[in-house]
Design an enzyme around this catalytic site. Structure first.
Site, PDB file in Angstrom:
ATOM      1  N   LYS A 114      -2.748 -24.640 137.503  1.00 54.77           N
ATOM      2  CA  LYS A 114      -3.543 -25.106 136.356  1.00 54.77           C
ATOM      3  C   LYS A 114      -3.290 -26.574 136.055  1.00 54.77           C
ATOM      4  CE  LYS A 114      -5.050 -20.988 134.174  1.00 54.77           C
ATOM      5  NZ  LYS A 114      -5.150 -20.086 133.056  1.00 54.77           N
ATOM      6  N   LYS A 196      -9.080 -16.717 143.967  1.00 59.51           N
ATOM      7  CA  LYS A 196      -9.248 -15.550 143.105  1.00 59.51           C
ATOM      8  C   LYS A 196     -10.457 -15.734 142.191  1.00 59.51           C
ATOM      9  CE  LYS A 196      -6.601 -15.640 139.099  1.00 59.51           C
ATOM     10  NZ  LYS A 196      -6.531 -14.899 137.862  1.00 59.51           N
ATOM     11  N   LYS A 199     -12.067 -16.386 135.372  1.00 54.50           N
ATOM     12  CA  LYS A 199     -12.966 -16.637 134.232  1.00 54.50           C
ATOM     13  C   LYS A 199     -13.369 -18.088 134.109  1.00 54.50           C
ATOM     14  CE  LYS A 199     -10.151 -14.102 131.379  1.00 54.50           C
ATOM     15  NZ  LYS A 199      -8.995 -14.975 131.431  1.00 54.50           N
TER      16      LYS A 199
HETATM   17  N1  AQP Z   1      -9.560 -11.868 140.293  1.00 54.83           N
HETATM   18  C1  AQP Z   1      -8.726 -11.001 139.755  1.00 54.83           C
HETATM   19  N2  AQP Z   1      -8.360  -9.883 140.412  1.00 54.83           N
HETATM   20  C2  AQP Z   1      -7.522  -8.981 139.877  1.00 54.83           C
HETATM   21  N3  AQP Z   1      -6.978  -9.130 138.660  1.00 54.83           N
HETATM   22  C3  AQP Z   1      -7.304 -10.226 137.953  1.00 54.83           C
HETATM   23  N4  AQP Z   1      -6.947 -10.659 136.750  1.00 54.83           N
HETATM   24  C4  AQP Z   1      -7.576 -11.824 136.461  1.00 54.83           C
HETATM   25  N5  AQP Z   1      -8.335 -12.178 137.513  1.00 54.83           N
HETATM   26  C5  AQP Z   1      -8.186 -11.212 138.457  1.00 54.83           C
HETATM   27  C6  AQP Z   1      -6.033  -9.925 135.875  1.00 54.83           C
HETATM   28  O1  AQP Z   1      -6.679  -9.804 134.620  1.00 54.83           O
HETATM   29  C7  AQP Z   1      -5.759 -10.089 133.586  1.00 54.83           C
HETATM   30  C8  AQP Z   1      -6.297 -11.297 132.860  1.00 54.83           C
HETATM   31  O2  AQP Z   1      -5.456 -12.331 132.871  1.00 54.83           O
HETATM   32  P1  AQP Z   1      -5.557 -13.601 131.961  1.00 54.83           P
HETATM   33  O3  AQP Z   1      -6.874 -13.823 131.394  1.00 54.83           O
HETATM   34  O4  AQP Z   1      -4.480 -13.542 130.953  1.00 54.83           O
HETATM   35  O5  AQP Z   1      -5.178 -14.715 132.963  1.00 54.83           O
HETATM   36  P2  AQP Z   1      -5.591 -15.055 134.396  1.00 54.83           P
HETATM   37  O6  AQP Z   1      -4.861 -14.176 135.343  1.00 54.83           O
HETATM   38  O7  AQP Z   1      -5.327 -16.520 134.500  1.00 54.83           O
HETATM   39  O8  AQP Z   1      -7.137 -14.737 134.491  1.00 54.83           O
HETATM   40  P3  AQP Z   1      -8.317 -15.700 134.912  1.00 54.83           P
HETATM   41  O9  AQP Z   1      -9.572 -14.919 134.921  1.00 54.83           O
HETATM   42  O10 AQP Z   1      -7.969 -16.446 136.156  1.00 54.83           O
HETATM   43  O11 AQP Z   1      -8.381 -16.677 133.678  1.00 54.83           O
HETATM   44  P4  AQP Z   1      -8.347 -18.244 133.649  1.00 54.83           P
HETATM   45  O12 AQP Z   1      -9.492 -18.684 134.518  1.00 54.83           O
HETATM   46  O13 AQP Z   1      -8.503 -18.638 132.231  1.00 54.83           O
HETATM   47  O14 AQP Z   1      -7.010 -18.648 134.213  1.00 54.83           O
HETATM   48  C9  AQP Z   1      -4.394 -10.285 134.246  1.00 54.83           C
HETATM   49  O15 AQP Z   1      -3.731  -9.057 134.306  1.00 54.83           O
HETATM   50  C10 AQP Z   1      -4.764 -10.746 135.623  1.00 54.83           C
HETATM   51  O16 AQP Z   1      -3.781 -10.457 136.579  1.00 54.83           O
END
Ligand code: AQP
Length: 332
Positions: A114, A196, A199
């Site tokens: 990030k 991955k 969001k």
């Molecule tokens: N692509 C993915 N596959 C499987 N699991 C996923 N998770 C997120 N993306 C995937 C799981 O969903 C939960 C959400 O986590 P979060 O929002 O706290 O943070 P993150 O992992 O950083 O999710 P994003 O979507 O990638 O958000 P941004 O873009 O804001 O950083 C967690 O349990 C994660 O493992």
């Protein structure tokens, strides 16, 4: 709730929930919610480690709450709440910051990733994010933390922090375990399957969103990156795009990889990709429809998050009091 083991998990309202958030996390939350005493959180304090538009953050937080419920989380059986409504999270995070090492935080993959993507805003919150996440988990004396693969490192650091604290002050925190799904732990982007599905991805074509219309979902699947081999075969190293689609299809249609390979034997991607799209449309249709209905009932959503915050606060305060006493703070 007596006698049941405890779960904590949360998702940041940092963008629209994706199929990755659902398959990696929420789907398992629903499956575990009968058996455990569950705290499911919308972690808005984590979200501001990356700059957010305030009006959008507020809107997405409510939408995320509606989506949690629409995915099958019953607010009567689960404590569903917004992180910033329970001040114990910020208080314990500060204390745990003092028990978390600079070297540990520097090694976190998410921080490295990030900070390279947000080079203009590498703030202290982004760096100490795992201490807040440790506070989230440890406040509820959680046994299990259902997360996708990408969050495993943070749960492991939570365990190290808890161990460090307990070794100084006695058994204050329960040692949590990560719970990672066997299939769906890492859903990849449809346009760049080496990354991955996230969001906050700048390429919306790579993501499937829970609230997306069926025709848009179908379009994204038809455009999904595959390879020139034309064979539906599970091999994440040499066929990452096809393997990702197989994972999605496997969970959405409840079929094994062998069954999928047999189903598309002799057929090309022209048959396979729309089949995955249709399975996902049907998986998400009831969620979208129920979330849309719930979003029209704002009073209900407010009552859910207020009741959730009250319940969560009661449990969190018990742990926080104990911690404050141990570190030497005078009783309030
Ligand atoms: N692509 C993915 N596959 C499987 N699991 C996923 N998770 C997120 N993306 C995937 C799981 O969903 C939960 C959400 O986590 P979060 O929002 O706290 O943070 P993150 O992992 O950083 O999710 P994003 O979507 O990638 O958000 P941004 O873009 O804001 O950083 C967690 O349990 C994660 O493992």
């Amino acid at each position: 709730m007596e006698g049941k083991r405890t779960i904590f998990s949360g998702i940041q309202p940092s963008g629209e929930l994706t199929l990755g958030s659902y398959l990696g996390a929420i789907k398992n939350w629903v499956e575990l919610s009968e058996e455990y005493n569950c705290y499911y959180c919308i972690v808005d304090m984590h979200a501001i480690t990356v700059r957010q538009n305030p009006a959008e953050l507020r809107k997405r937080t409510l939408e995320q709450l509606a989506q949690y419920i629409a995915c099958g989380l019953d607010p009567k059986k689960n404590t569903i709440f917004i992180q910033s409504h329970v001040s114990a999270h910020a208080e314990l995070a500060w204390i745990l910051n003092c028990y978390t090492m600079y070297g540990e935080l520097s090694r976190m993959t998410q921080f490295k990733d990030k900070s390279s993507r947000n080079a203009e805003n590498i703030n202290a919150g982004l760096f100490t994010y795992p201490a807040l996440m440790a506070a989230d988990i440890l406040l509820y004396q959680s046994d299990l933390v259902p997360v996708g693969d990408d969050q495993k490192q943070h749960v492991e650091l939570t365990r190290d922090i808890a161990q460090r604290f307990n070794s100084v002050y006695g058994e204050v925190f329960k040692m949590p375990e990560p719970f990672i799904p066997k299939v769906g732990a890492r859903i990849m982007s449809l346009t760049s399957p080496e990354n991955k599905m996230s969001k906050s991805d700048k390429d919306p074509g790579g993501c499937i969103y829970l609230m997306q219309k069926p025709e848009d979902i179908m379009r994204s699947f038809k455009r999904a990156v595959t390879d020139s081999d034309r064979k539906v075969k599970y091999d994440p190293v040499s066929k990452p795009g096809v393997s990702n689609l197989m994972t999605i299809y496997s969970v959405a249609a409840n079929k094994s990889y062998d069954e999928i390979e047999a189903e598309f034997e002799g057929k090309g991607y022209g048959d396979f990709k729309p089949a995955v799209g249709e399975a996902v449309v049907e998986l998400l249709r009831p969620i979208r429809e129920e979330a849309e209905r719930l979003l029209k009932d704002k009073n209900y959503l407010v009552s859910v998050y207020k009741e959730g915050a009250e319940r969560a606060s009661r449990a969190a305060t018990r742990t926080l009091r104990k911690v404050c006493k141990k570190v030497g703070f005078v009783d309030r």
